[in-house]
Write an enzyme that holds these catalytic residues in place. Structure first.
Site, PDB file in Angstrom:
ATOM      1  N   SER A  79       0.803  -1.223   0.000  1.00 50.06           N
ATOM      2  CA  SER A  79       0.000   0.000   0.000  1.00 50.06           C
ATOM      3  C   SER A  79       0.838   1.276   0.000  1.00 50.06           C
ATOM      4  O   SER A  79       1.623   1.511  -0.898  1.00 50.06           O
ATOM      5  CB  SER A  79      -0.935  -0.059   1.209  1.00 50.06           C
ATOM      6  OG  SER A  79      -1.788   1.029   1.246  1.00 50.06           O
TER       7      SER A  79
ATOM      8  N   ASN B 243      -8.442   8.619   6.606  1.00 51.19           N
ATOM      9  CA  ASN B 243      -7.318   8.501   5.669  1.00 51.19           C
ATOM     10  C   ASN B 243      -7.749   8.250   4.222  1.00 51.19           C
ATOM     11  O   ASN B 243      -6.910   8.107   3.341  1.00 51.19           O
ATOM     12  CB  ASN B 243      -6.346   7.418   6.145  1.00 51.19           C
ATOM     13  CG  ASN B 243      -6.978   6.030   6.164  1.00 51.19           C
ATOM     14  OD1 ASN B 243      -7.931   5.749   5.454  1.00 51.19           O
ATOM     15  ND2 ASN B 243      -6.447   5.160   7.005  1.00 51.19           N
TER      16      ASN B 243
HETATM   17  C1  16G Z   1      -4.241  -0.442   7.302  1.00 55.04           C
HETATM   18  C2  16G Z   1      -5.726  -0.558   7.168  1.00 55.04           C
HETATM   19  C3  16G Z   1      -6.391   0.787   7.312  1.00 55.04           C
HETATM   20  C4  16G Z   1      -5.989   1.429   8.616  1.00 55.04           C
HETATM   21  C5  16G Z   1      -4.501   1.447   8.773  1.00 55.04           C
HETATM   22  C6  16G Z   1      -4.163   1.838  10.175  1.00 55.04           C
HETATM   23  C7  16G Z   1      -6.917  -2.070   5.714  1.00 55.04           C
HETATM   24  C8  16G Z   1      -7.130  -2.506   4.293  1.00 55.04           C
HETATM   25  N1  16G Z   1      -6.053  -1.079   5.866  1.00 55.04           N
HETATM   26  O1  16G Z   1      -3.707   0.337   6.277  1.00 55.04           O
HETATM   27  O2  16G Z   1      -7.767   0.572   7.303  1.00 55.04           O
HETATM   28  O3  16G Z   1      -6.460   2.731   8.703  1.00 55.04           O
HETATM   29  O4  16G Z   1      -3.979   0.144   8.561  1.00 55.04           O
HETATM   30  O5  16G Z   1      -2.802   1.762  10.346  1.00 55.04           O
HETATM   31  O6  16G Z   1      -7.499  -2.592   6.655  1.00 55.04           O
HETATM   32  P1  16G Z   1      -2.184   1.761  11.799  1.00 55.04           P
HETATM   33  O7  16G Z   1      -2.764   0.581  12.540  1.00 55.04           O
HETATM   34  O8  16G Z   1      -0.732   1.669  11.552  1.00 55.04           O
HETATM   35  O9  16G Z   1      -2.580   3.057  12.438  1.00 55.04           O
HETATM   36 MG    MG Z   2      -3.822   1.106   0.479  1.00 56.46          MG
END
Ligand code: 16G
Ligand code: MG
Length: 552
Positions: A73, A388
Site C-alpha cells: 500500500s 485517511n
Molecule cells: C491499514 C488498514 C487501514 C488502517 C490502517 C491503520 C486495511 C485494508 N487497511 O492500512 O484501514 O487505517 O492500517 O494503520 O485494513 P495503523 O494501525 O498503523 O494506524
Molecule cells: Mg492502500
C-alpha cells in the site's frame, strides 16, 4: 471428527518450502490490520505459507476462489506485504487470521506439519475439496519474486490458480467476487480486468445522466507513482467522451524509489501538504491515490497557498448527504435508512455535522477496514470511510430490492431512482476503491454543481494532529474493548495522565493506540485552536516518551 493430512501433499509442500526458507528473525510475524507487511526481503516464506493457508481456506469455502494480494500500500518501496481475500471479496474472516500467523511462524518442518494439521482439524477442512486461488500484485519490484513463492505453495498443494499480474487491491477484490458469483442470478461483473472498467464506466454514465452538466473544471489525480497510474489511465479510456477532464501526475511506476515518496494519499493526509509535482492554482481540484489505489483524498489550495484537505470524512459526508437526498427524492425514505460508520480518527466536526445537519446515525468501530465494513454491512445503506480516505458505501440486499421494486410516481422520482441504482454498481461493494470512489465524488460534484469551495463549506474541521511515538513494546498498549480504541486499558498509568492533559483544552480530545502496521503507537489529538492541538499532542507524546520508549 479428525481429518488426516495427505502425506503426498505434505511431502510436496516440504520440498517446495526448501526454496523459500524462513527469514532468520527472532520476532514472530503477525497478520495485522491489512495482512502481513514488512521489509520485502523477509517475506518469501511468509508468502509461501499464505499460499498454503489460501489453499486450505478455499477448500473450507467449498472450492470458491480465494484472493491473495501482494502489496504494501502506502509503505515505502522496500517494503511489501500480503493479504488474503475471502470469497465475496471481503477481508479474510478474522477466525482465520491466527492460522495465517501460526503458519508464517512455523520454523521447522515439524512445526509446519503441526500447523497444517491444526488448521485442517480445527477448521474442519476436507482434503478432497476443490481449491482455487487468484492473485495479483502492485508495482513493487519485489512482487515478482514473491509471486514465485506463492505459486510454489499453490503448485505443491495442487491448487488451481489465476495470476492477474499487476492490479490495484480493489480490482483483485472485484475479481474474487466476480469469479465466485459467475453462476449466480446476479453475477458481480465480468471476470476480467476489462470487465471491471466496463462495469464502472457504464455505471458512471448512468449516474451522471441526470446531472445538469458534467463537472466544468478539470481534476488532477496524483497516482503516488504506483499501480493507480496505469489503471486510472485504462479507466479513462473507458469513460464516455468528454465526461471528465482528468490530468494525471506522479505516474512514474518505472522508478520504484518514487513510489509513495512525497506523494500519494498517505503523504498528503499525514503531512497535510500538497504532493510532489503539484502545480494547482487556487481552488483547482486535486486528489491523491495511495500505492495500491484503495484510498483517495481530495485537496486544493486557496489564494495565499493555504492548504485545504477534503479527506475521508469529507467524502463520507458528501456521499451520505447525496445518497440521503436521492433516497428522499425517490420516495424511499420510509423504507431505507442510511448510517455512517467512522473510526475515532474522524474529525469531531464531521461527526457533529452528520448527526445535527444530516440527521443520520453515526457508529464508531476500531481502526481497520474490516471493522468498519462489518458494521456498515448490517445497515440498509452503510457509508463507511476512514479519515485517511479508505472507504465505500454498502447497499444491502434489502435496499437493492426496494430500489428495484419501487414504482416512481413522477419524473423526478424516476431520475433519483435511476441515479441511485447506478450508484449501486458504481461503488465497489467489496472494499474501499480509489477509482470507484473517485467517480463517485465526481458524480456528486456534477449533480450538485459544486466546486471544492462549496464542498469545504459544509462544515469546519476542528484543528487536529496525528503523531507517532516509537516505543519499546507497542503490544503493551491495549485499548478498552467497546471504546473504539479511544481509551487505553494498559499500560495502566497512561490513560489517567491523558485524561488529565486533555481536560486543560477547550474541545480537547486525544487518544493513543498501538499501530497495527508499524512498530509505534499513534497519538491523535483535537482541540478548538491549532496551538492547543499542537501542545496537547506534544504533551501526550512527551509523557509516552518518558514512560515507555523514545519519541521521535
Ligand atoms: C491499514 C488498514 C487501514 C488502517 C490502517 C491503520 C486495511 C485494508 N487497511 O492500512 O484501514 O487505517 O492500517 O494503520 O485494513 P495503523 O494501525 O498503523 O494506524
Ligand atoms: Mg492502500
Amino acid at each position: 471428527m479428525a481429518y488426516d493430512i495427505n502425506e503426498d501433499e505434505f511431502k510436496a509442500i516440504l520440498k517446495a518450502a526448501e526454496d523459500w526458507p524462513r527469514a532468520d528473525t527472532l520476532a514472530d510475524f503477525s497478520y495485522g490490520t491489512a495482512g502481513f507487511r514488512m521489509r520485502a526481503d523477509l517475506l518469501d516464506y511468509v508468502v509461501f505459507t499464505v499460499g498454503l493457508v489460501a489453499s486450505l481456506r478455499s477448500r473450507k469455502c467449498a472450492g470458491n476462489a480465494i484472493g491473495v494480494m501482494i502489496t504494501a500500500s502506502h509503505n515505502p518501496a522496500e517494503d511489501n506485504g500480503v493479504k488474503i481475500v475471502d470469497p465475496m471479496g471481503e477481508m479474510l474472516m478474522s477466525d482465520w487470521e491466527p492460522y495465517a500467523k501460526f503458519m508464517a511462524n512455523a520454523r521447522t518442518p515439524e512445526q509446519l506439519r503441526n500447523c497444517f494439521m491444526h488448521i485442517i482439524n480445527t477448521a474442519q477442512v476436507h482434503d478432497h475439496n476443490a481449491r482455487k486461488v487468484i492473485f495479483a500484485r502492485d508495482t513493487r519490484p519485489s512482487g515478482a519474486r514473491l509471486v514465485r513463492a506463492l505459486k510454489a505453495a499453490l503448485e505443491a498443494t495442487n491448487t488451481e490458480y489465476v495470476d492477474y499480474g499487476i492490479l490495484t487491491t480493489p480490482q483483485l477484490h472485484y475479481l474474487v467476487k466476480a469469479t465466485n458469483t459467475v453462476k449466480m442470478d446476479k453475477p458481480y461483473g465480468e471476470v476480467s480486468e476489462e470487465g471491471y472498467y466496463k462495469k464502472l464506466s457504464k455505471a458512471f454514465s448512468e449516474a451522471i445522466n441526470h446531472a445538469t452538466r458534467p463537472p466544468s473544471t478539470p481534476v488532477t489525480v496524483d497516482c503516488a507513482n504506483g499501480v493507480g497510474a496505469p489503471k486510472m489511465k485504462k479507466l479513462i479510456e473507458h469513460l464516455p467522451e468528454g465526461a471528465l477532464d482528468i490530468q494525471i501526475v506522479n505516474d512514474r511506476i518505472e522508478s520504484p524509489e518514487d513510489l509513495n515518496n512525497h506523494c500519494g494519499a498517505d503523504f498528503v493526509k499525514t503531512s497535510q501538504r500538497v504532493p510532489q509535482s503539484f502545480t494547482g492554482k487556487a481552488f483547482d481540484r486535486w486528489c491523491s491515490l495511495d500505492g495500491d489505489a484503495d484510498r483517495i483524498i481530495y485537496y486544493f489550495v486557496e489564494e495565499g497557498k493555504v492548504f485545504r484537505l477534503l479527506d475521508g470524512d469529507r467524502i463520507a459526508t458528501l456521499a451520505a448527504a447525496f445518497i440521503g437526498e436521492l433516497v428522499r427524492k425517490a420516495g424511499l425514505d420510509e423504507v431505507i435508512t442510511i448510517a455512517i460508520v467512522q473510526t475515532a480518527y474522524a474529525n469531531g466536526a464531521s461527526t457533529k455535522y452528520v448527526e445535527q445537519n444530516l440527521k443520520l446515525k453515526v457508529e464508531f468501530t476500531n481502526t481497520g477496514v474490516k471493522h468498519l465494513h462489518h458494521v456498515a454491512a448490517m445497515k440498509d445503506i452503510g457509508v463507511y470511510f476512514e479519515a485517511n480516505g479508505h472507504g465505500t458505501v454498502l447497499f444491502s440486499e434489502r435496499a437493492v430490492k426496494a430500489m428495484r421494486k419501487h414504482q416512481p410516481q413522477s419524473t423526478a422520482q424516476m431520475e433519483a431512482l435511476e441515479t441511485l441504482r447506478a450508484l449501486t454498481d458504481l461503488i465497489n461493494q467489496t472494499v474501499g476503491d480509489a477509482l470507484s470512489d473517485f467517480l463517485l465524488v465526481e458524480t456528486i460534484l456534477a449533480h450538485k454543481e459544486w466546486t471544492v469551495k462549496e464542498w469545504l463549506a459544509t462544515y469546519t474541521d476542528l484543528p487536529n494532529k496525528l503523531a507517532k511515538c516509537l516505543v519499546t513494546d507497542r503490544s503493551a498498549y491495549t485499548s478498552v474493548p467497546g471504546t473504539a480504541e479511544q481509551r487505553l486499558a494498559t499500560p495502566a498509568r497512561v490513560q489517567p495522565k491523558i485524561d488529565e492533559i486533555v481536560s486543560k483544552y477547550r474541545d480537547g480530545r486525544c487518544f493513543v493506540r498501538a499501530s497495527g502496521t508499524e512498530d509505534a503507537v499513534r497519538v491523535y489529538g483535537e482541540a478548538a485552536e491549532v496551538y492547543d492541538t499542537e501542545d496537547l499532542v506534544a504533551k501526550v507524546c512527551d509523557f509516552i516518551g518518558s514512560y515507555g520508549g523514545k519519541s521521535p
